[in-house]
Design a protein around this motif. Sequence first.
Motif, PDB file in Angstrom:
ATOM      1  N   ASP A  88       9.369   1.322   5.293  1.00 21.51           N
ATOM      2  CA  ASP A  88      10.207   1.640   4.145  1.00 21.51           C
ATOM      3  C   ASP A  88      11.578   0.998   4.381  1.00 21.51           C
ATOM      4  O   ASP A  88      12.509   1.633   4.859  1.00 21.51           O
ATOM      5  CB  ASP A  88      10.330   3.156   3.977  1.00 21.51           C
ATOM      6  CG  ASP A  88      11.156   3.512   2.730  1.00 21.51           C
ATOM      7  OD1 ASP A  88      11.297   2.649   1.843  1.00 21.51           O
ATOM      8  OD2 ASP A  88      11.652   4.651   2.669  1.00 21.51           O
ATOM      9  N   ALA A 100       0.838  -1.204   0.000  1.00 21.71           N
ATOM     10  CA  ALA A 100       0.000   0.000   0.000  1.00 21.71           C
ATOM     11  C   ALA A 100       0.873   1.254   0.000  1.00 21.71           C
ATOM     12  O   ALA A 100       1.973   1.262   0.542  1.00 21.71           O
ATOM     13  CB  ALA A 100      -0.914  -0.002   1.228  1.00 21.71           C
ATOM     14  N   GLU A 101       0.357   2.309  -0.614  1.00 18.26           N
ATOM     15  CA  GLU A 101       1.119   3.560  -0.702  1.00 18.26           C
ATOM     16  C   GLU A 101       1.353   4.185   0.671  1.00 18.26           C
ATOM     17  O   GLU A 101       2.361   4.857   0.891  1.00 18.26           O
ATOM     18  CB  GLU A 101       0.369   4.554  -1.600  1.00 18.26           C
ATOM     19  CG  GLU A 101       0.334   4.127  -3.057  1.00 18.26           C
ATOM     20  CD  GLU A 101      -0.343   5.176  -3.929  1.00 18.26           C
ATOM     21  OE1 GLU A 101      -0.755   6.228  -3.359  1.00 18.26           O
ATOM     22  OE2 GLU A 101      -0.478   4.957  -5.140  1.00 18.26           O
ATOM     23  N   ASP A 102       0.397   3.970   1.570  1.00 22.88           N
ATOM     24  CA  ASP A 102       0.532   4.565   2.908  1.00 22.88           C
ATOM     25  C   ASP A 102       1.186   3.597   3.910  1.00 22.88           C
ATOM     26  O   ASP A 102       1.058   3.768   5.115  1.00 22.88           O
ATOM     27  CB  ASP A 102      -0.834   4.998   3.433  1.00 22.88           C
ATOM     28  CG  ASP A 102      -1.818   3.826   3.518  1.00 22.88           C
ATOM     29  OD1 ASP A 102      -1.511   2.750   2.959  1.00 22.88           O
ATOM     30  OD2 ASP A 102      -2.880   3.997   4.158  1.00 22.88           O
ATOM     31  N   SER A 103       1.865   2.606   3.399  1.00 26.16           N
ATOM     32  CA  SER A 103       2.535   1.652   4.280  1.00 26.16           C
ATOM     33  C   SER A 103       3.569   2.389   5.145  1.00 26.16           C
ATOM     34  O   SER A 103       4.354   3.192   4.644  1.00 26.16           O
ATOM     35  CB  SER A 103       3.249   0.567   3.471  1.00 26.16           C
ATOM     36  OG  SER A 103       4.056  -0.224   4.319  1.00 26.16           O
ATOM     37  N   PRO A 104       3.554   2.133   6.433  1.00 27.09           N
ATOM     38  CA  PRO A 104       4.493   2.832   7.334  1.00 27.09           C
ATOM     39  C   PRO A 104       5.917   2.286   7.262  1.00 27.09           C
ATOM     40  O   PRO A 104       6.818   2.823   7.906  1.00 27.09           O
ATOM     41  CB  PRO A 104       3.895   2.568   8.718  1.00 27.09           C
ATOM     42  CG  PRO A 104       3.185   1.256   8.571  1.00 27.09           C
ATOM     43  CD  PRO A 104       2.655   1.232   7.172  1.00 27.09           C
TER      44      PRO A 104
END
Length: 376
Positions: A351, A345-349
């Motif tokens: 990285d 998901a783009e908003d995955s916390p």
Amino acid sequence: MKHMSMPETTDEVVIKVEHVTMRFTLNKEKVDNLKEYFIRMVKGKLEYNNFTALNDVNFEVNKGDRLAILGLNGAGKSTLLKTIVGVYKPTEGTIFKKGVIAPLLELGAGFDPNYSGRENIYLYGAILGYSRDYIQSKLDEIIEFSELGHFIEVPVKNYSSGMRARLGFSIATAVDPDILILDEVLSVGDAKFRKKSLGKVKSMFDRGVTVLFVSHSIEQVKAICNKAILLEHGNIIASGPVEEVAAIYEEKTTRPKGNVTQAVVVPITADEKKEEKIAVAQAKEAIKKEKSFEDNVIDEIAKREDSELRYRIYLDFKSQYDSNEITKDEYKEEVKKLLEADLKAEDSPYDVEVPVGKFEALLKKRAEAEEAENKE
């Protein structure tokens, strides 16, 4: 009783006790609650007894001295140490102290039973006044000396009294004090650990540490100390070289000749051994639960397509938990979030770079271990 004076010295004085008296006020009758206390106080029916624990005590300790404080139970030894440390304020008199003091009085008294041994190292260190960075630098040394092994990750409530005291001793002696105050702490643990504890204390003498030592073991007193004072009912009745004062103490504690009463040998370590056995069983069960949780996490990660990435993130949380940066509850909450998160998901916390085959290697190693276990 003959009073022997301390040998004169020109060395630097680091502790000076002058005319110290310590009195306690004790109720004659037990008052069970606050309401009854105030009713008795208003009616003037509160009656007290004054108990003098220390009476006009005077002595000096020079830098590098190792002073034994001897006396029977109730003589005032522990009260004197607590007054010197600052736990008690003397009723009368003054105490001069110079340098950093490491008091080993009631080992493990500041532990939180719900925290693991590792977490309590930081907590107890803070109580003793040491920074987190300093304790971090001494962490491996403390754990190794305590001999707790895997039990360091177990809540202290599952420890026996001996295990708690060993951990407390290991923390308190991982410092570089100017003055070391010991109250019966070298009787911690089994014979092997007591020998190691004595060696640890003796190693501090090479750095010129000043020692105040309370013990009922004359052998330990003679091995450690060069001077001694003898207390009786709060009064110093003898002081001087340790051999001379120890001889007076032994004379007072030896059964008079002609007394033919047969001695009864009581196995005083039986309860402690039983307590240790129960504590070890509880600790092993706690470790088993911890291991089971980690195994379940690995199994859940293995079901995900992005297992390598999830495993890498999990290792970060595990590392933070192991180094006491986050609590056990925070660690488990992070694991729960990780297993539920959509890493694409783009908003995955998260990285994090994907590692190369680390999780795959772990699964292979687990499979080989299970296969070997089944063959046995």
